[in-house]
Write a protein that holds these residues in place. Structure first.
Motif, short mmCIF file in Angstrom:
data_model
loop_
_atom_site.label_atom_id
_atom_site.label_comp_id
_atom_site.label_asym_id
_atom_site.label_seq_id
_atom_site.Cartn_x
_atom_site.Cartn_y
_atom_site.Cartn_z
N GLU A 45 19.52 -7.69 46.50
CA GLU A 45 19.99 -8.63 47.01
C GLU A 45 20.64 -9.66 46.22
N ARG A 46 20.34 -9.76 45.04
CA ARG A 46 20.75 -10.97 44.34
C ARG A 46 22.07 -10.35 43.77
N HIS A 47 22.33 -9.10 43.68
CA HIS A 47 23.74 -8.36 43.21
C HIS A 47 23.98 -8.75 41.64
N ASN A 48 22.76 -8.54 40.94
CA ASN A 48 22.78 -8.60 39.57
C ASN A 48 23.49 -7.64 38.67
N GLY A 49 23.94 -6.58 39.18
CA GLY A 49 24.72 -5.35 38.93
C GLY A 49 23.72 -4.58 37.66
N TRP A 421 29.58 -15.70 40.67
CA TRP A 421 29.60 -15.83 42.19
C TRP A 421 28.42 -16.95 42.23
N LYS A 422 28.61 -18.05 42.81
CA LYS A 422 27.62 -19.08 42.96
C LYS A 422 27.41 -19.30 44.36
N GLU A 424 24.29 -21.03 47.05
CA GLU A 424 22.87 -21.74 46.94
C GLU A 424 22.26 -21.64 45.88
N ASP A 425 20.85 -20.93 45.65
CA ASP A 425 20.27 -20.97 44.50
C ASP A 425 20.42 -19.66 43.44
N GLN A 426 21.30 -18.70 43.89
CA GLN A 426 21.87 -17.64 43.30
C GLN A 426 23.17 -17.74 42.38
N ARG A 427 23.15 -16.94 41.24
CA ARG A 427 24.26 -16.62 40.65
C ARG A 427 24.35 -15.31 39.84
N SER A 428 25.43 -14.95 40.17
CA SER A 428 25.71 -13.47 39.53
C SER A 428 27.02 -13.41 38.94
N TRP A 429 27.53 -12.37 38.21
CA TRP A 429 28.64 -12.37 37.62
C TRP A 429 29.38 -11.03 38.20
N HIS A 430 30.54 -11.20 38.47
CA HIS A 430 31.38 -10.02 39.04
C HIS A 430 32.73 -9.93 38.67
N GLU A 431 33.38 -8.65 38.96
CA GLU A 431 34.93 -8.60 38.54
C GLU A 431 35.59 -9.29 39.91
N PHE A 432 36.34 -10.16 39.52
CA PHE A 432 37.08 -10.77 40.76
C PHE A 432 38.50 -10.54 40.84
N SER A 433 39.08 -9.83 39.89
CA SER A 433 40.45 -9.57 39.62
C SER A 433 40.89 -8.32 38.75
N ARG A 434 41.90 -7.75 38.99
CA ARG A 434 42.49 -6.82 38.20
C ARG A 434 43.75 -7.30 37.70
N PRO A 435 43.99 -8.24 36.99
CA PRO A 435 45.51 -8.99 36.99
C PRO A 435 46.43 -7.80 36.35
N GLN A 436 46.27 -6.89 35.70
CA GLN A 436 47.20 -5.98 35.07
C GLN A 436 46.65 -4.35 35.14
N LYS A 477 36.46 -21.03 45.66
CA LYS A 477 35.68 -20.82 46.78
C LYS A 477 34.25 -20.33 46.29
N LEU A 478 34.31 -19.29 45.73
CA LEU A 478 33.22 -18.45 45.23
C LEU A 478 32.49 -18.94 43.80
N SER A 479 33.51 -19.48 42.98
CA SER A 479 32.96 -19.97 41.72
C SER A 479 32.93 -21.19 41.19
N GLY A 480 33.50 -21.96 42.12
CA GLY A 480 33.38 -23.67 42.15
C GLY A 480 34.53 -24.02 41.09
N THR A 481 35.45 -23.42 40.76
CA THR A 481 36.44 -23.62 39.55
C THR A 481 37.33 -24.75 40.49
N ALA A 482 38.06 -25.32 39.70
CA ALA A 482 38.93 -26.67 40.30
C ALA A 482 40.07 -25.72 40.79
N ALA A 483 40.54 -25.98 41.80
CA ALA A 483 41.74 -25.42 42.64
C ALA A 483 42.82 -26.04 41.86
N THR A 484 43.97 -25.23 41.88
CA THR A 484 45.60 -25.65 41.25
C THR A 484 46.16 -26.30 42.40
#
Length: 796
Positions: A45-49, A421-422, A424-436, A477-484
């Motif tokens: 359930e933590r989606h740690n891959g 992907w942040k 509550e109290d969980q963090r896990s890395w995921h593929e978010f985009s396939r730019p090219q 929304k999911l990573s907490g980065t500053a929006a442009t």
């Protein structure tokens, strides 16, 4: 580095396209990923891959089986290197399994493995045209029998089952249209051919047995003829000759036959007859697997995976007994087409059940796993977050300048973006985009800020991409980065059906048709495929994008193309302030071994090109203050170019060393902070050299000797009280951490990382995350020829 410590933060690797290259047991899905065996728990359930990558094979892993008996769990893997490797639980935290035996009896690529833990048996099929039977005990695996297939064909799939009186039946099929049944009548006896089942008209890719409540065995076979056939092994008298209503058809040239074959032991005979023909798939069927029997009275359900991009679930109708497809997952055949961002996923190579039957997974052409879970309340199969990764060598990687995400690029012709992907109290890395998603192998990449990157490919030009608003919002929304700031980014991107350039598009409302491409009209070559239209709600998600989204809706619009080079692009670097791009291409002469500079305002080339090398420039790097540009090449020399104070954005030769290393130089890097005019070069001569710039030259102050050719190098982006930290990777996949004294630059500490944490192929690129993580440790990104992406958390 006195108390250097490393742990694996994240692993990404695509699955191998082989129907036998994965298996799923309670709490563990093991699959082939390049020449590694990847371990993943889809039920986590933590989606740690991926939790670990086991390496031992020297070529692609084609077959994986989980062997559970009363003693402990083993993994059995077979590869294109003709070896079978057995893995047992490890007594260490990482990795959880260790190789305990390597079997080299086969003379060809291993294509299939089947297990029967109840009798301590497993069987393997190889491209050498044999099937071998093994006994697995506490002392290891021992060859029991080798069966040479006649008439000779290559086994692609096997299945094994226990008959009523202790006899064992093996089904074997492959590059022929028939299935052979071998039976061992009693323990200690040998397997003998007892029946040949005919009817298929193409190669058979998958076999699977299941036991019914009445004691009968059902065998499912799936083929490249687009059909699934079911065969019944009935205990006792010859089974009835009648066919199910849906199977009394003529397929191809021959009518369906229901001839009974006798198999079994002298005491208990079974009749093997054709049971049903399952029609519905429109392309090759790679796997057919029975659902776990959760209760003794439950009717069998079959899951099939096909190149037509679908998973189908088949069961017999209670009233008529006709086998029907009750559930279909994946894509409609009408969406088939190109395998780019505007087309299909290229088919499903594997379909598997969760051990409790409540979920299924499939592996597609892109190396990514899709997962569906059954919702009891809605009585629907709902897609869940899966995992993915590159399927070929990862050529390069680059962190965003603010460290918010990692970009990777590969010979599989894709660029991928990984972020955290942040929640509550969980963090896990995921593929978010396939730019090219490209038509050429991608060789190099660098970041031009948090919203832009540049990549170079075999097509002899470079492309610059801008982040779309949809991805910016998702990361925010999911990573907490500053929006442009709104208005600075295009909504999304699309790829014309016959094009290679990603075009910026305006996202459509859910009830609207696409309004075309931004920035002018299009011609017929730029017609947008309606299946890949991005609606405003498409990426309004509360979880990382699913593979369906990644494959079609996460492209970045192309901002610019940079021309000028005559051969494949091999190196790119951006200045720290983002105002300049330096590039190089493959070269065998002085004419092409030049470095071209482009300024990023109007994207014009700054002439003349910089010359120093006679062969391919392998790596480029700007110093922290952008005062110097460093280049290294296959001609064994390094060169430094200094910013011209009189001409804006222009560089002029500063210093060079035509014999910097004894063999070709493969990578270079500048140090940070107080040591900003210190650089390192790494070469084929198994050494890393540390140089200090002074008096229009540079002197070598330290040489670090490595055990193998050094292929990648990176200075950590900070200096600590312990000195200047660095990492280097070698051709054999090992990674070494070291510390230099800040004043003298002498090597003080050197710590090799555990081999289990390192890639099994050459390290192609190392880069530290620009900012420190929350807990004060440093994150090191690792790209490798084994197709994996690694993030290692380094503390010290």
């Amino acid at each position: 580095m006195t108390d250097a410590h490393a742990r694996v933060e994240y692993l990404a690797a695509g699955g191998n396209r082989h129907p036998s290259a994965a298996d799923w047991a309670s709490g563990l899905l093991a699959f082939g990923a390049g020449q590694n065996v990847a371990l993943w728990n889809p039920e986590d359930e933590r989606h740690n891959g991926i939790s670990a990558l086991l390496h031992g094979h020297t070529d692609h892993v084609n077959a994986v089986k989980i062997y559970d008996d009363s003693r402990k769990r083993h993994l059995i893997s077979g590869g294109a290197d003709s070896t079978i490797r057995i893995w047992a639980p490890s007594d260490q935290d990482y990795p959880p399994f260790k190789q305990v035996q390597c079997l080299t009896d086969h003379q060809g690529s291993i294509n299939t493995i089947s297990v029967l833990p109840e009798l301590s048996l497993f069987i393997t099929g190889s491209a050498d045209g044999t099937v071998k039977v093994w006994d697995l005990s506490d002392t290891g695996a021992k060859l029991v029998q080798s069966v040479s297939l006649k008439p000779r064909y290559l086994p692609l799939t096997t299945a094994i089952a226990l008959l009523a009186d202790g006899a064992v039946v093996i089904a074997v099929a492959g590059t022929a249209s028939s299935i052979q049944l071998y039976v061992r009548e009693e323990a200690g006896a040998e397997f003998a051919l007892q029946a040949t089942l005919t009817g298929h008209e193409g190669w058979i890719r998958s076999l699977d047995f299941v036991q019914e409540g009445n004691g009968d065995l059902l065998l499912a076979s799936s083929s490249q003829d687009k059909y699934i056939r079911l065969w019944r092994l009935h205990k006792g008298a010859v089974a009835t000759e009648s066919l199910t209503a849906g199977a009394a058809l003529t397929v191809g040239k021959e009518a369906l036959s229901n001839r009974a074959h006798q198999v079994g032991s002298p005491s208990v005979k079974y009749s093997a007859t054709f049971e049903a023909l399952l029609i519905g798939h429109e392309d090759w069927i790679y796997t057919a697997r029975w659902a776990p029997q959760t209760t003794s009275c439950s009717s069998p359900t079959l899951l099939s995976a096909s190149a037509d991009n679908s998973l189908s679930m088949w069961s017999a109708d209670e009233a008529s007994g006709v086998w029907i497809c009750g559930t279909r997952l994946g894509e409609l055949s009408a969406q088939k087409g190109s395998t780019s961002a505007t087309g299909s996923t290229g088919g499903f190579w594997t379909g598997m059940w969760q051990p409790d039957g409540r979920a299924v997974v499939s592996l597609g052409r892109t190396g990514s796993w899709r997962r569906w879970q059954h919702d009891k309340e809605k009585d629907m199969w709902l897609q869940q977050v899966g995992i993915g990764g590159h399927t070929q060598e990862v050529q390069s990687l680059a962190w965003a300048t603010d460290g918010s995400y990692l970009l990777t690029t590969s010979a599989d012709q894709t660029t991928r973006l990984f972020a955290e992907w942040k929640r509550e109290d969980q963090r896990s890395w995921h593929e978010f985009s396939r730019p090219q998603i490209h038509g050429y192998d991608l060789n190099c990449i660098d970041s031009l800020g948090p919203n832009r990157f540049i990549s170079g490919a075999d097509e002899k030009l470079l492309r610059v991409f801008d982040k779309p608003k949809a991805i910016d919002n998702l990361l925010s929304k999911l990573s907490g980065t500053a929006a442009t700031v709104d208005g600075e980014l295009a909504d999304a991107a699309n790829m014309p059906v016959l094009g290679l350039s990603n075009k910026a598009v305006t996202a459509a409302e859910d009830d609207e048709q696409p309004n075309g491409i931004v920035d002018g009209d299009t011609d017929d070559r730029e017609v947008v495929d309606p299946k890949s239209v991005v609606h405003k709600s498409t990426l309004d998600l509360d979880h990382p994008p699913l593979e369906d989204h990644l494959a079609r809706h996460t492209l970045w619009p192309e901002h610019e193309k940079l021309y000028g080079h005559g051969y494949e692009i091999c190196a790119v670097a951006t200045s720290r302030d983002g105002s300049l791009v330096a590039t190089a291409c493959k070269a065998s002469s002085i004419e092409h071994a030049v470095i071209r500079l482009y300024e990023t305002t109007s994207w014009r080339e700054i002439k003349p090109s910089l010359t120093a090398h006679t062969l391919t420039v392998t790596s480029l790097a700007f110093s922290e203050d952008d005062q110097y540009l460093l280049s290294v090449g296959r001609d064994r020399q390094w060169a430094i170019f200094e910013k011209d104070a009189e001409a804006t954005n222009s560089f002029k030769p500063f210093a060079s060393n035509p014999k910097g290393h004894a063999r070709m130089i493969l990578d270079c890097s500048w140090a940070y902070g107080a040591a900003k005019h210190v650089f390192a070069t790494a070469g084929r001569d198994k050494s890393v050299k540390i140089w200090r710039v002074a008096d229009r030259s540079a002197e070598c102050v330290t040489t670090i000797v490595a055990s193998s050719s050094v292929t990648a190098f990176a200075f950590a982006p900070r200096t600590s009280g312990n000195g200047i930290q660095l990492a280097y990777g070698t051709e054999d996949g090992s990674i070494q951490l070291a510390t230099l004294h800040e004043a003298t630059l002498r090597a003080e500490k050197s710590t090799p990382l555990s081999k289990a944490m390192c890639p099994s192929g050459a390290v192609t690129r190392l880069q530290w995350r620009p900012r420190r993580s929350v807990d004060g440790n440093d994150l090191l990104g690792v790209a490798s020829e084994d197709g994996s992406i690694r993030m290692l958390m380094i503390s010290g």
